[in-house]
Design a protein around this motif. Structure first.
Motif, short mmCIF file in Angstrom:
data_model
loop_
_atom_site.label_atom_id
_atom_site.label_comp_id
_atom_site.label_asym_id
_atom_site.label_seq_id
_atom_site.Cartn_x
_atom_site.Cartn_y
_atom_site.Cartn_z
N ASP A 140 8.26 43.13 1.44
CA ASP A 140 7.50 42.10 2.17
C ASP A 140 6.22 41.75 1.41
N VAL A 141 5.55 42.76 0.88
CA VAL A 141 4.32 42.48 0.11
C VAL A 141 4.65 41.65 -1.12
N ALA A 142 5.71 42.01 -1.84
CA ALA A 142 6.10 41.24 -3.02
C ALA A 142 6.42 39.80 -2.65
N ALA A 143 7.13 39.59 -1.54
CA ALA A 143 7.48 38.24 -1.12
C ALA A 143 6.23 37.42 -0.78
N THR A 144 5.28 38.04 -0.11
CA THR A 144 4.03 37.34 0.24
C THR A 144 3.27 36.91 -1.00
N TRP A 145 3.14 37.81 -1.95
CA TRP A 145 2.38 37.52 -3.16
C TRP A 145 3.12 36.50 -4.04
N ARG A 146 4.44 36.56 -4.07
CA ARG A 146 5.19 35.56 -4.84
C ARG A 146 5.00 34.18 -4.25
N GLU A 147 5.03 34.09 -2.94
CA GLU A 147 4.86 32.78 -2.31
C GLU A 147 3.45 32.25 -2.54
N ARG A 148 2.46 33.12 -2.46
CA ARG A 148 1.08 32.67 -2.62
C ARG A 148 0.79 32.24 -4.06
N PHE A 149 1.28 32.99 -5.05
CA PHE A 149 0.88 32.73 -6.43
C PHE A 149 1.89 31.92 -7.22
N ALA A 150 3.11 31.84 -6.75
CA ALA A 150 4.13 31.00 -7.39
C ALA A 150 4.09 31.17 -8.90
N ASP A 151 3.80 30.10 -9.64
CA ASP A 151 3.80 30.17 -11.11
C ASP A 151 2.51 30.70 -11.70
N ASP A 152 1.55 31.10 -10.87
CA ASP A 152 0.28 31.63 -11.38
C ASP A 152 0.35 33.12 -11.71
N ALA A 153 1.42 33.79 -11.33
CA ALA A 153 1.51 35.23 -11.58
C ALA A 153 2.96 35.68 -11.64
N TRP A 154 3.18 36.76 -12.38
CA TRP A 154 4.45 37.47 -12.32
C TRP A 154 4.29 38.56 -11.26
N VAL A 155 5.16 38.58 -10.29
CA VAL A 155 5.11 39.59 -9.22
C VAL A 155 6.43 40.36 -9.24
N LEU A 156 6.34 41.66 -9.45
CA LEU A 156 7.53 42.50 -9.53
C LEU A 156 7.33 43.76 -8.69
N THR A 157 8.42 44.24 -8.12
CA THR A 157 8.37 45.57 -7.54
C THR A 157 8.35 46.60 -8.67
N MET B 133 5.68 34.68 -8.75
CA MET B 133 6.83 34.31 -9.58
C MET B 133 7.71 35.54 -9.78
N SER B 134 8.98 35.42 -9.52
CA SER B 134 9.88 36.56 -9.58
C SER B 134 10.61 36.68 -10.91
N ALA B 135 10.53 35.66 -11.77
CA ALA B 135 11.22 35.71 -13.06
C ALA B 135 10.68 36.87 -13.90
N VAL B 136 11.54 37.41 -14.76
CA VAL B 136 11.14 38.51 -15.62
C VAL B 136 10.06 38.03 -16.58
N PRO B 137 8.95 38.74 -16.68
CA PRO B 137 7.85 38.32 -17.56
C PRO B 137 8.12 38.71 -19.01
N PRO B 138 7.25 38.29 -19.94
CA PRO B 138 7.38 38.76 -21.31
C PRO B 138 7.27 40.29 -21.35
N VAL B 139 8.08 40.92 -22.17
CA VAL B 139 8.08 42.38 -22.25
C VAL B 139 7.45 42.79 -23.58
N PRO B 140 6.43 43.67 -23.54
CA PRO B 140 5.83 44.13 -24.80
C PRO B 140 6.88 44.77 -25.70
N GLY B 141 6.67 44.64 -27.01
CA GLY B 141 7.59 45.25 -27.96
C GLY B 141 7.18 46.68 -28.27
N TYR B 142 7.95 47.63 -27.82
CA TYR B 142 7.70 49.04 -28.14
C TYR B 142 8.67 49.44 -29.24
N ASP B 143 8.38 48.96 -30.47
CA ASP B 143 9.38 49.07 -31.53
C ASP B 143 8.82 49.60 -32.84
#
Length: 381
Positions: free
Chosen positions: A295-312, A1-11
């Motif tokens: 290419d690695v990011a694209a492969t992992w995004r395709e494999r895991f879809a909504d099961d993971a956040w994948v980011l460079t 999944m390429s969408a931005v994941p939840p970001v921890p609050g460093y506040d």
């Protein structure tokens, strides 16, 4: 999944704010933490307890077995904190000990690459790791408090004294060791009888250990929570006047079914383009061969879809997953990061310690169950 994941609050309301706010409450002069909000009530001395693995969601779900901690949940104004990313002990100890986000203190994972040697090392056991003081050069909250005359004591296991992680993240305290939690509570109470301002840090790791080996949904986990709650209640009742108590944790945990585990050693598509596999099963850091990150990011995004956040790496830093990131720290972070959303995990049986393959409870990712931690505070009476 390429969408931005939840970001921890460093506040300041997160794990990074726990020790800074306590140190400021002790009246430490010239503290860089003095302006952190919300401020805690002034105290003569303070005890801070970190219960490894006691995530906020787990505590809320099992609060019927923990009457003292349940009372703190009801009375503490800032009970919800975030551990930071990845939600793993080595990183969280850096965040807790320095008051800085991972991108600043540089302890950015469980297993990370040392860029100078292009090798992986484990930031938890620090075997064959780099010099702790150069890897993490920022002052710790304990050092800052000690320079102002606060007597700082860490109560834990004997192997903490002088360990690589302690030197990196928690230096500046004298270490008192005991095996049983009851004995650690007794040592903390004895240390409070010293003259002047006291800052006592007490660590307990069996909630995490039992969660890993038996599962955080197990009877054994609940029984350990009951023991911890009873000892913390005893500690609170015995505190002298003028002493505050703060209870927190370094991460939560989820149980991972064996059917949801993927072995990289048996998956040629997933390992293509990977030079080194770091991180941990629920928060992988993939160090790729030159030019292969996309290419690695694209492969992992395709494999895991909504099961993971994948980011460079660049996407993760830009999203703020590590907070503000200092120069040089970015080179320690994987070229591709994979944070699990579902109960799945990925490991490499060729390199992981065999005992780790059997762990039931795991953590490291950005789900609420792993990321949220309690920040519970009882003011000085």
């Amino acid at each position: 999944m390429s969408a931005v994941p939840p970001v921890p609050g460093y506040d300041g309301n997160d794990l990074a704010g726990v020790l800074p706010r306590v140190v400021a409450s002790l009246g430490v002069r010239h503290s860089p933490y003095a302006e952190m909000l919300p401020a805690l009530e002034p105290a003569r001395s303070a005890v801070v307890v970190l219960v490894d693995g006691l995530g906020l969601e787990l505590l809320r779900a099992r609060s019927g077995h923990a009457p003292y901690l349940r009372s703190l949940l009801a009375s503490s104004p800032a009970q919800r904190g975030t551990a930071g990313f990845p939600s793993t002990t080595a990183t969280s100890m850096g965040t807790f000990g320095t008051g800085l986000p991972p991108g600043r203190h540089g302890l950015v994972g469980y297993v990370v690459r040392d860029p100078a040697r292009d090798v992986l090392f484990n930031e938890l056991d620090w075997i064959d790791g780099p010099n702790s003081l150069t890897w993490q050069p920022n002052p710790t909250a304990f050092e800052i408090a000690g320079r102002d005359g606060v007597d700082v004591t860490m109560v834990g296991a004997d192997y903490f004294d002088g360990s690589g992680l302690t030197r990196a993240a928690l230096r500046g305290a004298r270490v008192l060791s005991a095996y049983r939690l009851a004995d650690r509570v007794d040592l903390a109470l004895a240390a409070l009888r010293g003259k002047g301002r006291q800052l006592i840090y007490l660590y307990w790791g069996d909630i995490d250990r039992i969660g890993h080996t038996s599962g955080c949904g197990s009877l054994q986990w609940v029984e350990e929570l009951e023991r911890v709650d009873a000892e913390l209640s005893r500690l609170a009742r015995a505190l002298p006047a003028g002493v505050s108590l703060t209870v927190t944790a370094d991460h939560g945990m989820v149980d991972v079914p064996f059917a949801d585990r993927i072995d990289l050693a048996a998956d040629a598509d997933l390992v293509a383009g990977i030079h080194l596999t770091g991180g941990e099963p629920r928060a992988l850091q993939l160090y790729t061969v030159p030019g292969a990150a996309d290419d690695v990011a694209a492969t992992w995004r395709e494999r895991f879809a909504d099961d993971a956040w994948v980011l460079t790496r660049d996407e993760a830093i830009a999203a703020g997953l590590f907070g503000a990131t200092a120069a040089g720290v970015d080179e320690r972070i994987g070229d591709v990061l994979v944070a699990m959303r579902s109960t799945a995990c990925v490991y490499d049986s060729r390199t992981i310690k065999p005992v780790l393959l059997e762990l039931v409870g795991q953590h490291g990712s950005l789900t609420d169950a792993e990321l949220l931690v309690p920040v519970l505070h009882a003011p000085a009476s």
